[in-house]
Write a protein that holds these residues in place. Structure first.
Motif, mmCIF file in Angstrom:
data_model
loop_
_atom_site.group_PDB
_atom_site.id
_atom_site.type_symbol
_atom_site.label_atom_id
_atom_site.label_comp_id
_atom_site.label_asym_id
_atom_site.label_seq_id
_atom_site.Cartn_x
_atom_site.Cartn_y
_atom_site.Cartn_z
ATOM 1 N N MET A 177 -6.466 -10.135 -9.525
ATOM 2 C CA MET A 177 -6.285 -8.784 -8.996
ATOM 3 C C MET A 177 -6.909 -7.722 -9.907
ATOM 4 S SD MET A 177 -4.837 -9.910 -6.360
ATOM 5 C CE MET A 177 -4.904 -8.305 -5.593
ATOM 6 N N PRO A 178 -7.729 -6.831 -9.340
ATOM 7 C CA PRO A 178 -8.450 -5.857 -10.173
ATOM 8 C C PRO A 178 -7.647 -4.649 -10.632
ATOM 9 C CG PRO A 178 -9.539 -6.235 -8.054
ATOM 10 C CD PRO A 178 -8.167 -6.821 -7.970
ATOM 11 N N PHE A 179 -6.413 -4.470 -10.133
ATOM 12 C CA PHE A 179 -5.585 -3.328 -10.539
ATOM 13 C C PHE A 179 -4.175 -3.819 -10.896
ATOM 14 C CE2 PHE A 179 -8.756 -1.532 -7.610
ATOM 15 C CZ PHE A 179 -9.293 -0.527 -8.412
ATOM 16 N N MET A 180 -3.305 -2.867 -11.193
ATOM 17 C CA MET A 180 -1.898 -3.168 -11.463
ATOM 18 C C MET A 180 -1.223 -3.666 -10.173
ATOM 19 S SD MET A 180 -0.429 -2.397 -14.571
ATOM 20 C CE MET A 180 1.089 -1.411 -14.455
ATOM 21 N N PRO A 181 -0.152 -4.449 -10.311
ATOM 22 C CA PRO A 181 0.541 -4.959 -9.112
ATOM 23 C C PRO A 181 0.951 -3.852 -8.145
ATOM 24 C CG PRO A 181 1.484 -5.933 -11.117
ATOM 25 C CD PRO A 181 0.482 -4.918 -11.563
ATOM 26 N N GLY A 182 1.460 -2.736 -8.690
ATOM 27 C CA GLY A 182 1.936 -1.644 -7.844
ATOM 28 C C GLY A 182 0.845 -0.985 -7.034
ATOM 29 N N HIS A 183 -0.344 -0.908 -7.611
ATOM 30 C CA HIS A 183 -1.483 -0.326 -6.891
ATOM 31 C C HIS A 183 -1.758 -1.157 -5.634
ATOM 32 C CE1 HIS A 183 -5.435 1.723 -6.490
ATOM 33 N NE2 HIS A 183 -5.794 0.563 -5.970
ATOM 34 N N HIS A 184 -1.765 -2.462 -5.786
ATOM 35 C CA HIS A 184 -2.048 -3.334 -4.642
ATOM 36 C C HIS A 184 -0.913 -3.299 -3.614
ATOM 37 C CE1 HIS A 184 -5.691 -4.807 -6.415
ATOM 38 N NE2 HIS A 184 -5.070 -5.146 -7.522
ATOM 39 N N TYR A 185 0.308 -3.128 -4.092
ATOM 40 C CA TYR A 185 1.461 -3.073 -3.189
ATOM 41 C C TYR A 185 1.322 -1.895 -2.219
ATOM 42 C CZ TYR A 185 6.358 -3.317 -1.683
ATOM 43 O OH TYR A 185 7.502 -3.447 -0.946
ATOM 44 N N GLY A 186 0.861 -0.774 -2.743
ATOM 45 C CA GLY A 186 0.791 0.439 -1.921
ATOM 46 C C GLY A 186 -0.552 0.661 -1.241
ATOM 47 N N TYR A 187 -1.539 -0.170 -1.543
ATOM 48 C CA TYR A 187 -2.898 0.074 -1.035
ATOM 49 C C TYR A 187 -3.033 -0.247 0.452
ATOM 50 C CZ TYR A 187 -7.961 -0.156 -0.524
ATOM 51 O OH TYR A 187 -9.254 0.047 -0.115
ATOM 52 N N ARG A 188 -3.678 0.668 1.179
ATOM 53 C CA ARG A 188 -4.003 0.422 2.584
ATOM 54 C C ARG A 188 -5.491 0.666 2.802
ATOM 55 N NH1 ARG A 188 0.102 -1.361 1.695
ATOM 56 N NH2 ARG A 188 2.091 -1.282 2.806
ATOM 57 N N LEU A 189 -6.097 -0.136 3.653
ATOM 58 C CA LEU A 189 -7.530 0.006 3.927
ATOM 59 C C LEU A 189 -7.794 1.298 4.706
ATOM 60 C CD1 LEU A 189 -8.129 -3.692 4.976
ATOM 61 C CD2 LEU A 189 -9.290 -2.567 3.066
ATOM 62 N N PRO A 190 -8.856 2.027 4.333
ATOM 63 C CA PRO A 190 -9.193 3.245 5.086
ATOM 64 C C PRO A 190 -9.870 2.895 6.414
ATOM 65 C CG PRO A 190 -10.830 2.845 3.376
ATOM 66 C CD PRO A 190 -9.797 1.762 3.240
ATOM 67 N N ALA A 191 -9.911 3.880 7.327
ATOM 68 C CA ALA A 191 -10.558 3.657 8.625
ATOM 69 C C ALA A 191 -12.045 3.348 8.425
ATOM 70 C CB ALA A 191 -10.368 4.891 9.507
ATOM 71 N N ASP A 192 -12.678 4.081 7.508
ATOM 72 C CA ASP A 192 -14.099 3.853 7.215
ATOM 73 C C ASP A 192 -14.212 3.216 5.834
ATOM 74 O OD1 ASP A 192 -16.771 3.889 6.662
ATOM 75 O OD2 ASP A 192 -17.042 6.057 6.895
ATOM 76 N N ILE A 193 -14.451 1.902 5.792
ATOM 77 C CA ILE A 193 -14.415 1.220 4.498
ATOM 78 C C ILE A 193 -15.561 1.646 3.563
ATOM 79 C CG2 ILE A 193 -13.172 -0.819 5.372
ATOM 80 C CD1 ILE A 193 -15.921 -2.318 4.981
ATOM 81 N N THR A 194 -16.625 2.214 4.114
ATOM 82 C CA THR A 194 -17.738 2.618 3.242
ATOM 83 C C THR A 194 -17.371 3.834 2.384
ATOM 84 O OG1 THR A 194 -18.725 4.023 4.941
ATOM 85 C CG2 THR A 194 -19.478 1.725 4.839
ATOM 86 N N LYS A 195 -16.255 4.499 2.719
ATOM 87 C CA LYS A 195 -15.832 5.681 1.949
ATOM 88 C C LYS A 195 -15.012 5.291 0.704
ATOM 89 C CE LYS A 195 -17.047 9.209 4.808
ATOM 90 N NZ LYS A 195 -18.158 8.539 5.494
ATOM 91 N N ASP A 196 -14.668 4.012 0.580
ATOM 92 C CA ASP A 196 -13.809 3.555 -0.513
ATOM 93 C C ASP A 196 -14.448 2.305 -1.126
ATOM 94 O OD1 ASP A 196 -11.899 2.310 -2.076
ATOM 95 O OD2 ASP A 196 -10.316 2.334 -0.577
#
Length: 320
Positions: free
Chosen positions: A254-273
């Motif tokens: 995992m590239p970030f802390m556990p909590g970051h991944h817990y709260g992460y949601r994919l954006p509508a436009d993936i090219t923006k993230d």
């Protein structure tokens, strides 16, 4: 030798209480989803005894960050069979070795540092260990989970060409390059393993990298993106990042802390993230991480202690 003489976990009681009481997303990920496979570890010890996969772990840093290293040594570092810190200054007290390299000591020249480190590891440790894991001074390794993964039928078969489990008489090993796969700018023909939580080589991959690759591939390049260079180098020898997801589609590295991944949601436009754009077929929230994840990144300061306390049930009774 760190593995045989581990230092004691030095987090003071007040800090430990505070760290265990917080109910943030890091707490949620490490209590609801990710855990150490203690049962699997117990079974592997009984079945394999001393015949376990031997892992050499390397942390790279600079002298000014040597204060971070004791927390690594007290938590996960001593669980590795071999452990070393590659730095700008030697210090036996923290297992630090000075690794000279071409060009300046700076972020923009990490590729040269990595070339020197892998060469040093190959020259000194290739014979003694089965697997080699490398990352910066802010990754946390769940060593039991990593070792069980490397001992799994899946990985032993993959290292034996992909069709059959090895019998022990093999004279050839398939090189394996394990980590968190990213597609550069979303390009599935340009896949690399992120350097963040570290990546893992078996002996065959390490040998190919150092003997056939490093002397000839961009030997004087100056760049920070060592992870993409390593992947491109290995691809010229037919070695590509292995898909390390678990059966449920959870990522192990995992590239970030556990909590970051817990709260992460994919954006509508993936090219923006960039994370969504580079990631390959990922899930969201708790499902994004494998139950038996092997590494997290950006684990700085006291977070190293906190993750360890949550994963290994070191919180005072009644707090969890």
């Amino acid at each position: 030798h760190l593995h045989d003489d581990p230092p004691k976990f030095n987090m003071n009681k007040e800090d430990l209480m505070g760290a265990c009481k917080r109910r943030d997303n890091n707490y949620k990920m490490l209590t609801e989803k990710v855990n150490i496979d203690f049962q699997g570890e117990k079974e592997a010890r009984e079945k394999l005894g001393k015949d376990r996969a031997k892992i050499f772990c390397l942390v790279y840093t600079t002298e000014k960050a040597h204060t971070e290293i004791p927390r690594i040594r007290e938590t996960w570092g001593h669980k590795c069979d071999g452990f070393m810190v590659a730095s700008t200054k030697a210090d036996a007290a923290i297992d630090a070795v000075e690794i000279p390299h071409e060009g300046p000591e700076e972020y923009n020249n990490i590729w040269q540092k990595v070339r020197s480190m892998w060469s040093y590891i190959y020259d000194n440790y290739y014979e003694k260990y089965d697997w080699f894991h490398i990352g910066g001074d802010d990754y946390y390794l769940l060593v039991e989970n990593l070792r069980l993964y490397l001992e799994s039928e899946e990985i032993r078969t993959a290292a034996n060409g992909g069709a059959y489990l090895p019998t022990g008489d093999e004279t050839y090993q398939t090189p394996l390059f394990l980590g968190r796969r990213f597609a550069y700018m979303g390009d599935m023909n340009d896949i690399f393993n992120s350097g963040g939580s570290g990546y893992t080589f078996n002996k065959a991959a390490l040998k190919t990298l150092v003997v056939d690759g490093i002397p000839n591939f961009r030997p004087h390049a100056k760049t920070f993106s060592e992870d993409t260079v390593i992947a491109r180098l290995l691809s010229t020898h037919g070695i590509y990042p292995y898909d390390t997801k678990d059966r449920a589609g959870g990522e192990r590295y995992m590239p970030f802390m556990p909590g970051h991944h817990y709260g992460y949601r994919l954006p509508a436009d993936i090219t923006k993230d960039w994370y969504a754009h580079y990631s390959i077929d990922i899930k969201e929230g708790p499902d994004h991480c494998a139950e038996h994840s092997v590494a997290f990144h950006y684990v700085k300061g006291m977070s190293m202690y906190r993750l360890h306390a949550l994963l290994y049930d070191l919180c005072p009774p009644g707090i969890m």
